[in-house]
Scaffold this motif. Structure first.
Motif, PDB file in Angstrom:
ATOM      1  N   VAL A  79      12.635 -22.952 -16.374  1.00 27.73           N
ATOM      2  CA  VAL A  79      12.850 -22.011 -15.356  1.00 27.73           C
ATOM      3  C   VAL A  79      11.328 -21.292 -14.752  1.00 27.73           C
ATOM      4  O   VAL A  79      10.747 -21.210 -15.616  1.00 27.73           O
ATOM      5  N   SER A  80      11.163 -20.639 -13.603  1.00 27.62           N
ATOM      6  CA  SER A  80      10.070 -20.036 -13.358  1.00 27.62           C
ATOM      7  C   SER A  80      10.597 -18.748 -13.365  1.00 27.62           C
ATOM      8  O   SER A  80      11.837 -18.279 -13.590  1.00 27.62           O
ATOM      9  N   PRO A  81       9.463 -17.850 -13.542  1.00 28.58           N
ATOM     10  CA  PRO A  81       9.798 -16.385 -13.313  1.00 28.58           C
ATOM     11  C   PRO A  81      10.527 -15.977 -12.073  1.00 28.58           C
ATOM     12  O   PRO A  81      11.197 -14.881 -12.238  1.00 28.58           O
ATOM     13  N   GLU A  82      10.546 -16.634 -11.075  1.00 25.22           N
ATOM     14  CA  GLU A  82      11.244 -16.149  -9.846  1.00 25.22           C
ATOM     15  C   GLU A  82      12.507 -16.733 -10.008  1.00 25.22           C
ATOM     16  O   GLU A  82      13.433 -16.347  -8.912  1.00 25.22           O
ATOM     17  N   THR A  83      12.922 -17.422 -10.760  1.00 24.16           N
ATOM     18  CA  THR A  83      14.219 -17.941 -10.836  1.00 24.16           C
ATOM     19  C   THR A  83      15.309 -16.730 -11.130  1.00 24.16           C
ATOM     20  O   THR A  83      15.135 -15.611 -11.871  1.00 24.16           O
ATOM     21  N   SER A  84      16.420 -16.578 -10.448  1.00 21.41           N
ATOM     22  CA  SER A  84      17.407 -15.692 -10.572  1.00 21.41           C
ATOM     23  C   SER A  84      18.083 -15.816 -11.845  1.00 21.41           C
ATOM     24  O   SER A  84      18.221 -16.784 -12.394  1.00 21.41           O
ATOM     25  N   VAL A  85      18.396 -14.541 -12.374  1.00 19.79           N
ATOM     26  CA  VAL A  85      19.257 -14.383 -13.594  1.00 19.79           C
ATOM     27  C   VAL A  85      20.744 -15.506 -13.512  1.00 19.79           C
ATOM     28  O   VAL A  85      21.102 -16.103 -14.292  1.00 19.79           O
ATOM     29  N   ALA A  86      21.258 -15.414 -12.401  1.00 20.56           N
ATOM     30  CA  ALA A  86      22.494 -16.108 -11.874  1.00 20.56           C
ATOM     31  C   ALA A  86      22.117 -17.370 -12.015  1.00 20.56           C
ATOM     32  O   ALA A  86      23.101 -18.231 -12.782  1.00 20.56           O
ATOM     33  N   HIS A  87      21.160 -17.920 -11.351  1.00 17.87           N
ATOM     34  CA  HIS A  87      20.934 -19.364 -11.454  1.00 17.87           C
ATOM     35  C   HIS A  87      20.542 -19.810 -12.911  1.00 17.87           C
ATOM     36  O   HIS A  87      20.728 -20.950 -13.318  1.00 17.87           O
TER      37      HIS A  87
END
Length: 219
Positions: A14-22
């Motif tokens: 994942v990327s740092p900007e991915t949401s915790v939910a995703h």
């Protein structure tokens, strides 16, 4: 044995900007417990089941389900990820990876070279290697003997077995706390247990067991 030969090469990240939910959805859907965090092709962090759990409101919270979902969708991986990640080179020995896991009490090591992620190696990968090295799950015969830790004893055991016209597929040797050596040998074929036991015992080799093994499905 190099890490690159046993690591998982297809890395889900994942990327740092991915949401915790995703990120939680990805981990659940793909049965993962950890996700590397990559930005501009460089490893910048790691998120695990533990860090995700810490970021999730507890069951005792007074937040509604809608408020919790909103919070998890607004919170970014950047805010919860582990930033000081223990890594390993693809050219390091597998034993080095195991030592690092034990020393730092972690179950995963991103495989990194020049800040780029080439794979990931986990405790599960290590378990699979041990099964492979020991010959577990192969059809044939498993011979377990105990001997003194003396020069030439392994060669003696191998010579006796080779005369039974079977191939030695895998061998594992370990020293017990008593100082005795236990040798586990996986044979690629069937032998007559009673006859092989007698031949080994004639050479003063203690036979613990000789048993037929069946093939098992890959994990």
């Amino acid at each position: 044995m190099a890490v690159k030969d046993f690591m998982t090469k297809k890395v889900v990240y994942v990327s740092p900007e991915t949401s915790v939910a995703h990120a939680a959805d990805i981990m659940r859907d793909q049965g993962l417990r950890r996700l590397p965090v990559v930005e501009n092709d460089h490893l910048v962090g790691l998120v695990t089941e533990g860090t995700m759990a810490d970021a999730t409101p507890s069951k005792a919270t007074r937040l509604s389900i809608y408020e919790m979902n909103y919070l998890l969708n607004k919170t970014k991986i950047r805010n919860i990820m582990i930033r000081e990640v223990i890594t390993i080179s693809p050219y390091a020995r597998l034993e080095d990876a195991i030592y690092k896991m034990m020393k730092h009490k972690v179950g995963v090591l991103p495989v990194v070279e020049n800040d780029q992620v080439y794979g990931i190696i986990t405790d599960r990968d290590v378990f699979k290697v041990f099964l492979q090295v020991s010959g577990y799950g192969e059809e044939g015969t498993r011979v377990i003997v105990e001997t003194e830790d003396t020069i030439g004893v392994l060669a003696k055991v191998a010579d006796i077995i080779s005369k039974e016209n079977v191939n030695i597929y895998r061998t594992v040797v370990a020293t017990r706390k008593t100082g005795k050596v236990v040798i586990e040998i996986q044979l690629d074929g069937k032998v007559e247990p009673k006859q092989l036991r007698e031949k080994l015992e004639q050479e003063h080799i203690l036979v613990e067991s000789i048993e037929q093994t069946e093939a098992k499905a890959d994990l």
